[in-house]
Design an enzyme around this catalytic site. Structure first.
Site, PDB file in Angstrom:
ATOM      1  N   LYS A  18       0.927  -1.087   0.064  1.00 17.21           N
ATOM      2  CA  LYS A  18       0.095  -0.126   0.039  1.00 17.21           C
ATOM      3  C   LYS A  18       0.940   1.212   0.055  1.00 17.21           C
ATOM      4  O   LYS A  18       1.847   1.188   0.455  1.00 17.21           O
ATOM      5  CB  LYS A  18      -0.789  -0.047   1.153  1.00 17.21           C
ATOM      6  N   ARG A  64      -9.629   0.813  14.578  1.00 12.78           N
ATOM      7  CA  ARG A  64      -9.603   1.602  13.486  1.00 12.78           C
ATOM      8  C   ARG A  64     -10.712   1.288  12.474  1.00 12.78           C
ATOM      9  O   ARG A  64     -11.621   2.085  12.357  1.00 12.78           O
ATOM     10  CB  ARG A  64      -8.233   1.551  12.797  1.00 12.78           C
ATOM     11  N   TYR A 121      20.806  28.222   7.201  1.00 11.62           N
ATOM     12  CA  TYR A 121      19.858  29.091   7.882  1.00 11.62           C
ATOM     13  C   TYR A 121      20.066  28.886   9.574  1.00 11.62           C
ATOM     14  O   TYR A 121      20.044  27.874  10.171  1.00 11.62           O
ATOM     15  CB  TYR A 121      18.820  28.297   7.716  1.00 11.62           C
ATOM     16  N   MET A 153      16.094  23.030   1.870  1.00 13.15           N
ATOM     17  CA  MET A 153      15.116  22.355   1.075  1.00 13.15           C
ATOM     18  C   MET A 153      15.916  21.278  -0.232  1.00 13.15           C
ATOM     19  O   MET A 153      15.557  20.437  -0.475  1.00 13.15           O
ATOM     20  CB  MET A 153      14.191  23.354   0.223  1.00 13.15           C
TER      21      MET A 153
END
Ligand code: PLP
Length: 385
Positions: A40, A135, A264, A312
């Protein structure tokens, strides 16, 4: 080999998937416990199509399971011929479409069964019994009504019963025994009503590695196939190999004076004159930001600590004054280089998370290759299989 230039990329070792499958099979009883591979969510971010096809064609796996109907269709269209179980909720249209595609559905709600019957659908399904996960699935108190409704109905093919363990990764847990005992009672009742589903399954990776799975006909591993432990902080009794590597290259090396702030926030400061290597890899590609100042990468077989915050698209490492490292050198942030390996579990431990999450965050938008017997058999553009 593909030339990725200076770009980050992901390599998935299908050989390691097959190795992990063999490890799992060594715990299962070959006469009773077939594998239902959990692929999945794009095989936990590692690529459901190439992985399921490898498992079916080279590993002999004959059952797959996914979360959603669309995932099952993708696998079917890619050439998977085995039954595929959809674990989640499906619409009536999907159930109609699924019949000819040999897709098996999960009954999670009594109201769904009513709908299937009143719409005279043909459906193959497994019953999910909620024995303690809280669930999805029918509560044990709903089993009698389920049996009542199912009797004398044709077209509805009750093929399996399963449950999902909530705490099998905990050492010495009694919850697995508790859940199993509830499942046994449900099964005894179902059988007493003349119903005899062919498949019984409850063995996720932790359960099959630590508990008796004799009573099931299928085991349902996910994370172990992908080479991680259910809990990265614990030992489990299989020799698993991580399947995913996250790689890139050094794109700049520069010498800087002491007291130079890096990245940063400036929370890494050089303590002496040193060289900083900039690597084209960041959180956009799946390298978690929690590795800032904590995680390591492999360059030329040696570990280097990430200096400052993960950005990033880039990370920096302090490689020392005379590093013998140059632009273009391979960097491994996850996976093997030489004899060393930075595993998803190692990364997960640093972020107090689990290997599942680390894998699921692997960047979907960077180049990917799938390797089998040292050859590329599939790449992100869909060639192969
Ligand atoms: C219903 C179900 N079965 C099996 C699995 C596989 O579990 P694991 O990856 O821990 O083996 C999952 C994973 O989340 C699941 O949701």
């Amino acid at each position: 080999m593909i030339n990725f230039g200076f770009s980050p990329h992901i390599e998935i070792s299908l050989d390691n998937v097959l190795h992990n499958l063999k490890q799992i099979q060594s715990l299962a009883n070959p006469h009773r416990n077939d594998i239902m591979a959990v692929v999945k969510d794009d095989a936990y971010g590692c690529g459901a199509v190439p992985i399921a096809n490898t498992l079916e064609k080279h590993g002999g796996v004959r059952f797959f399971t996914v979360a959603r109907f669309q995932e099952a269709c993708t696998l079917r269209n890619s050439g998977i011929t085995s039954p595929i179980l959809v674990l989640g909720k499906s619409t009536l249209e999907q159930i109609k479409e699924g019949w000819n595609k040999r897709i098996v559905f999960t009954l999670n709600d009594l109201s769904d069964l009513k709908e299937w019957i009143s719409n005279q659908l043909e459906v193959r399904f497994h019953l999910n019994v909620d024995t303690g996960m809280g669930r999805l699935g029918l509560l044990p108190s709903e089993i009698a009504t389920f049996c009542e409704q199912l009797k004398f109905i044709s077209g509805i093919h009750f093929e399996g019963v399963f449950t999902h363990m909530a705490r099998a990764d905990e050492p010495n847990t009694q919850s697995v025994d508790r859940q199993l005992s509830i499942l046994r009672q449900a099964l005894a009742y179902i059988r007493s009503q003349g119903l005899s589903p062919q498949h019984i399954h409850f063995g996720n990776s932790a359960t099959l590695m630590r508990f008796d799975i004799k009573e099931s006909t299928l085991v349902r591993p996910g994370i172990a196939l992908y080479g991680c432990n259910p809990d990265p902080a614990q030992k489990f009794p299989l020799n698993l190999r991580p399947i995913a590597s996250l790689k890139s290259t050094v794109v700049k090396v520069k010498q800087v004076p002491p007291e130079t702030e890096i990245s940063y926030g400036g929370n890494y400061k050089t303590s002496s004159t040193t060289c900083i290597a900039t690597i084209a890899l960041g959180y956009a590609h799946g390298l978690p930001r929690f590795l800032s100042n904590r995680g390591e990468v492999l360059i030329k077989g040696k570990r280097y600590r990430i200096a400052g915050n993960v950005t990033m698209d880039y990370i920096m490492v302090d490689v020392g004054i005379d590093p013998h490292i140059s632009v273009g050198d391979e960097v491994v942030a996850m996976g093997f280089q030489g004899d060393d390996c930075i595993s998803p579990d190692e990364i997960a431990c640093l972020g107090n998370t689990i290997g599942y999450e680390v894998l699921c965050h692997l960047g979907p938008n960077i180049d990917r290759i799938y390797l089998l017997n040292d050859s590329i058999v599939f790449n992100e553009k869909g060639s192969g299989f």
